[in-house]
Design a protein around this motif. Structure first.
Motif, mmCIF file in Angstrom:
data_model
loop_
_atom_site.group_PDB
_atom_site.id
_atom_site.type_symbol
_atom_site.label_atom_id
_atom_site.label_comp_id
_atom_site.label_asym_id
_atom_site.label_seq_id
_atom_site.Cartn_x
_atom_site.Cartn_y
_atom_site.Cartn_z
ATOM 1 N N CYS A 107 0.815 -1.212 0.000
ATOM 2 C CA CYS A 107 0.000 0.000 0.000
ATOM 3 C C CYS A 107 0.855 1.271 0.000
ATOM 4 O O CYS A 107 0.402 2.317 -0.471
ATOM 5 C CB CYS A 107 -0.947 -0.015 1.195
ATOM 6 N N PHE A 224 -15.884 -12.993 -2.320
ATOM 7 C CA PHE A 224 -15.128 -12.622 -1.119
ATOM 8 C C PHE A 224 -15.378 -13.595 0.033
ATOM 9 O O PHE A 224 -14.453 -14.174 0.590
ATOM 10 C CB PHE A 224 -15.491 -11.196 -0.692
ATOM 11 N N GLY A 246 -8.265 -11.521 2.111
ATOM 12 C CA GLY A 246 -9.192 -10.392 2.110
ATOM 13 C C GLY A 246 -8.519 -9.110 1.675
ATOM 14 O O GLY A 246 -9.120 -8.286 0.963
ATOM 15 N N SER A 247 -7.258 -8.933 2.068
ATOM 16 C CA SER A 247 -6.507 -7.744 1.666
ATOM 17 C C SER A 247 -6.292 -7.710 0.162
ATOM 18 O O SER A 247 -6.373 -6.646 -0.471
ATOM 19 C CB SER A 247 -5.154 -7.716 2.384
ATOM 20 N N GLY A 250 -9.387 -6.570 -1.423
ATOM 21 C CA GLY A 250 -9.565 -5.138 -1.224
ATOM 22 C C GLY A 250 -8.679 -4.308 -2.133
ATOM 23 O O GLY A 250 -9.095 -3.264 -2.642
ATOM 24 N N GLY A 254 -11.230 -2.826 -4.274
ATOM 25 C CA GLY A 254 -11.695 -1.822 -3.335
ATOM 26 C C GLY A 254 -12.722 -2.375 -2.364
ATOM 27 O O GLY A 254 -13.067 -3.559 -2.388
ATOM 28 N N THR A 255 -13.242 -1.502 -1.509
ATOM 29 C CA THR A 255 -14.183 -1.966 -0.488
ATOM 30 C C THR A 255 -15.479 -2.495 -1.095
ATOM 31 O O THR A 255 -16.216 -3.231 -0.429
ATOM 32 C CB THR A 255 -14.514 -0.848 0.499
ATOM 33 N N LYS A 256 -15.761 -2.122 -2.344
ATOM 34 C CA LYS A 256 -16.981 -2.644 -2.973
ATOM 35 C C LYS A 256 -16.921 -4.157 -3.150
ATOM 36 O O LYS A 256 -17.950 -4.805 -3.351
ATOM 37 C CB LYS A 256 -17.231 -1.971 -4.320
ATOM 38 N N ILE A 258 -16.086 -6.103 -0.812
ATOM 39 C CA ILE A 258 -16.375 -6.683 0.498
ATOM 40 C C ILE A 258 -17.839 -6.425 0.822
ATOM 41 O O ILE A 258 -18.223 -5.291 1.121
ATOM 42 C CB ILE A 258 -15.459 -6.079 1.579
ATOM 43 N N ARG A 263 -18.726 -6.497 6.248
ATOM 44 C CA ARG A 263 -18.115 -5.277 6.775
ATOM 45 C C ARG A 263 -18.814 -4.744 8.020
ATOM 46 O O ARG A 263 -18.168 -4.306 8.967
ATOM 47 C CB ARG A 263 -18.104 -4.188 5.692
ATOM 48 N N ASN A 268 -15.306 0.018 11.962
ATOM 49 C CA ASN A 268 -14.047 0.617 11.517
ATOM 50 C C ASN A 268 -13.091 0.962 12.651
ATOM 51 O O ASN A 268 -12.147 1.714 12.467
ATOM 52 C CB ASN A 268 -14.321 1.867 10.671
#
Length: 286
Positions: A107, A224, A246-247, A250, A254-256, A258, A263, A268
């Motif tokens: 990242c 996922f 999972g990473s 992502g 992206g978060t979409k 997941i 979630r 968070n």
């Protein structure tokens, strides 16, 4: 998802969270070390090496679990990386402590796997020397960084394999998983093939668990939940295999990628267990 079964080498049949207080994610050292490496990068103008990371180990990591404690003890008597990860560390230098904290390098260096791999090596050698544990982090960091630009699973796995010695045990275990998929075996058969290939190394070792992560990816059909559940259901270091997979999801989508059902129960917030001496971020919004 995987933490309640960490260290259980049996096959599982998990389909969703089993022990979770909604909105209260469990603390996990795999994330903690990545927060610490981000702090090191911020405080050193993004110029760190194994020696710098070693200093942060000694200053901010109070726990002495397995290779963590061995690496720290070696540095305290003057044995610097990579020797700190080799000396008196035959049992743990091939284990999982490094590759499960590789996402931070991907990242910080998205689409630049050469730099991500360089930093992964600096990171891993502190407590894994130049053994399988380090090859494992090089493998996952290269995949994760490249995944910012490439989404094809098979291409990414092949690329990760190209970054580590072909004769190393991590590479062999991953190739075993890939071969099982190519031969039409189901994920349980692939799991057994990997176990047979790595059983001489014992539990909590990186070749087997990296391959379990790949099995989740290979057989999860880009779903996922299905993917991370397969990784957990392979057993052993279950909180790590599912988290790394999972990473990867992502990073690629992206978060979409997941679903909300996965979630929402987590929330968070960030909980820590293995770092101290500074204020870690309280949540993902900081």
């Amino acid at each position: 998802l995987g933490m309640p079964f960490e260290g259980d080498t049996n096959i599982h049949d998990i389909k969703f969270y089993t022990k979770l207080k909604e909105g209260e994610p469990a603390a996990n050292d795999d994330l903690d070390l990545q927060i610490l490496w981000l702090k090191a990068m911020q405080e050193n103008d993004a110029h760190v090496d194994a020696f710098t990371l070693g200093e942060y180990w000694l200053k901010y990591v109070p726990v002495n679990w397995n290779e963590y404690g061995i690496g720290k003890a070696n540095m305290q008597i003057g044995l610097m990386p990579p020797v700190s990860g080799e000396f008196h560390n035959a049992r743990w230098k091939n284990s999982n402590g490094a590759w499960i904290r590789s996402e931070i390098w991907a990242c910080l260096f998205p689409g630049n796997p050469m730099m991500a791999v360089k930093m992964a090596r600096e990171d891993a050698c502190v407590d894994h020397g130049m053994a399988e544990g380090t090859y494992a982090e090089i493998f996952t960091a290269s995949i994760e960084s490249a995944a910012f630009l490439e989404s094809d699973r098979d291409s990414l796995i092949s690329f990760g394999l190209s970054m580590i010695p072909p004769e190393c045990r991590v590479a062999k275990a991953v190739r075993t998983a890939v071969q099982a998929k190519e031969e039409g075996k189901d994920w349980r058969e692939a799991r057994m093939a990997v176990i047979r290939d790595t059983e001489d190394m014992g539990w909590f070792q990186s070749p087997q668990n990296v391959a379990f992560t790949m099995i989740g990816w290979l057989y999860g059909e880009n779903d996922f939940g299905k993917s991370i559940c397969i990784a957990v259901n392979c057993g052993d270091d279950t909180d790590c295999t599912s988290a790394t997979l999972g990473s990867i999801f992502g990073i690629i989508w992206g978060t979409k990628a997941i679903p909300e059902k996965w979630r929402k129960p987590i929330g968070n917030k960030i909980s820590t267990v293995a770092i101290a001496g500074f204020e870690a971020p309280a949540n993902l919004d900081v």
